[in-house]
Design an enzyme around this catalytic site. Structure first.
Site, short mmCIF file in Angstrom:
data_model
loop_
_atom_site.label_atom_id
_atom_site.label_comp_id
_atom_site.label_asym_id
_atom_site.label_seq_id
_atom_site.Cartn_x
_atom_site.Cartn_y
_atom_site.Cartn_z
N LYS A 14 47.41 3.53 -47.07
CA LYS A 14 46.85 2.20 -46.79
C LYS A 14 45.47 2.02 -47.40
O LYS A 14 45.19 1.01 -48.04
CB LYS A 14 46.72 1.97 -45.27
N ARG A 89 47.61 -2.12 -34.41
CA ARG A 89 48.30 -0.85 -34.23
C ARG A 89 49.12 -0.83 -32.95
O ARG A 89 49.77 0.17 -32.66
CB ARG A 89 47.26 0.26 -34.12
N ARG A 128 43.44 15.80 -47.99
CA ARG A 128 42.63 14.63 -48.34
C ARG A 128 41.14 14.92 -48.22
O ARG A 128 40.70 15.66 -47.34
CB ARG A 128 43.01 13.48 -47.41
N ARG A 161 37.67 14.38 -43.25
CA ARG A 161 37.57 13.69 -41.96
C ARG A 161 37.89 14.65 -40.83
O ARG A 161 38.77 15.49 -40.95
CB ARG A 161 38.56 12.52 -41.93
N ARG A 172 48.07 11.68 -34.08
CA ARG A 172 48.08 10.36 -34.73
C ARG A 172 49.51 9.92 -35.01
O ARG A 172 49.86 8.75 -34.83
CB ARG A 172 47.27 10.41 -36.04
#
Ligand code: ADP
Ligand code: ZN
Length: 217
Positions: A14, A89, A128, A161, A172
């Site tokens: 996203k 969400r 990431r 992160r 998540r």
């Protein structure tokens, strides 16, 4: 008028897609994840309140999240359209967004979903790296910056992160399945859902998304 939302499980891409869309279509990019990370970085009371939740992969309350988005959508730049990333969400957030859209006379025109299987997501998220300054996203395996550990766009030092570890990722994903996936049916029924393949190479996804967005203009 492009009043759109970007949806998809954590790691679906996203943020990366939002970066192209906001540039090519000149839309304010409203990422609740970025807003929460900024609040945590600044050490504001809001940031301290949500830190534990966000870092462990939980969901911030609908009330707090909706308040933040409502304030942002009421700013003048959103009169030209908006790109919401990571919001809504939950069904409650989607209902709240519907109301906000009516209030500012900018109702949603499309809900874009980036679909991606879980095995790919966990790999993407744990490899990431992100730029804390400009939000650009990299990957130590598939999308390395030109200089190791440094953002190509702004020169800041890249970080991982706190919620990009396997344990927080599982939380998540669980929250996504429980609270967010039901939104697909919600937007399909409303005739707003448009699905894209989040496993496509980025260049191909960009072509498909751009063609779709141009068709809305
Ligand atoms: P990702 O989609 O990669 O999981 P985001 O950057 O969109 O990450 O969000 C990071 C975190 O911020 C979420 O795991 C959650 O804790 C919080 N958050 C972001 N958006 C929302 C939202 N709409 N409602 C509740 N919590 C949110
Ligand atoms: Zn940067």
């Amino acid at each position: 008028m492009l009043n759109i939302i970007l949806m998809g499980p954590p790691g679906a891409g996203k943020g990366t897609a939002a970066t192209w869309i906001r540039e090519d279509f000149h839309l304010p990019h409203i990422s609740t994840g970025d807003m929460f990370r900024e609040a945590m970085a600044s050490g504001s009371p809001l940031g301290e309140k949500i830190r534990k939740i966000v870092e462990s992969g939980g969901l911030v309350s609908d009330e707090l999240t909706c308040e933040l988005v409502k304030e942002r959508l009421s700013r003048p730049d959103c009169q030209e359209g908006y790109l919401l990333d990571g919001f809504p969400r939950t069904i409650a957030q989607a209902e709240a967004l519907k109301k906000m859209g009516e209030e500012i006379k900018r109702p949603l025109v499309a809900a874009i979903n980036l679909a991606c299987p879980a095995e790919i997501l966990v790999e993407r998220v744990t490899t990431r790296r992100v730029c804390p300054k400009c939000g650009a996203s990299y990957n130590v395996k598939t999308l390395k910056p030109k200089a190791e550990g440094i953002c190509d766009l702004c020169g800041a030092e890249l970080i991982q992160r706190k919620d990009d570890n396997e344990e927080a990722f599982r939380t998540r994903l669980e929250n996504y399945r429980k609270s967010t996936e039901p939104l697909l049916g919600y937007y399909r029924e409303a005739g707003l859902l448009h699905e894209f393949d989040g496993t496509l190479p980025m260049g191909n996804l960009k072509v498909e998304l751009s063609a779709f967005l141009r068709s809305l203009l």
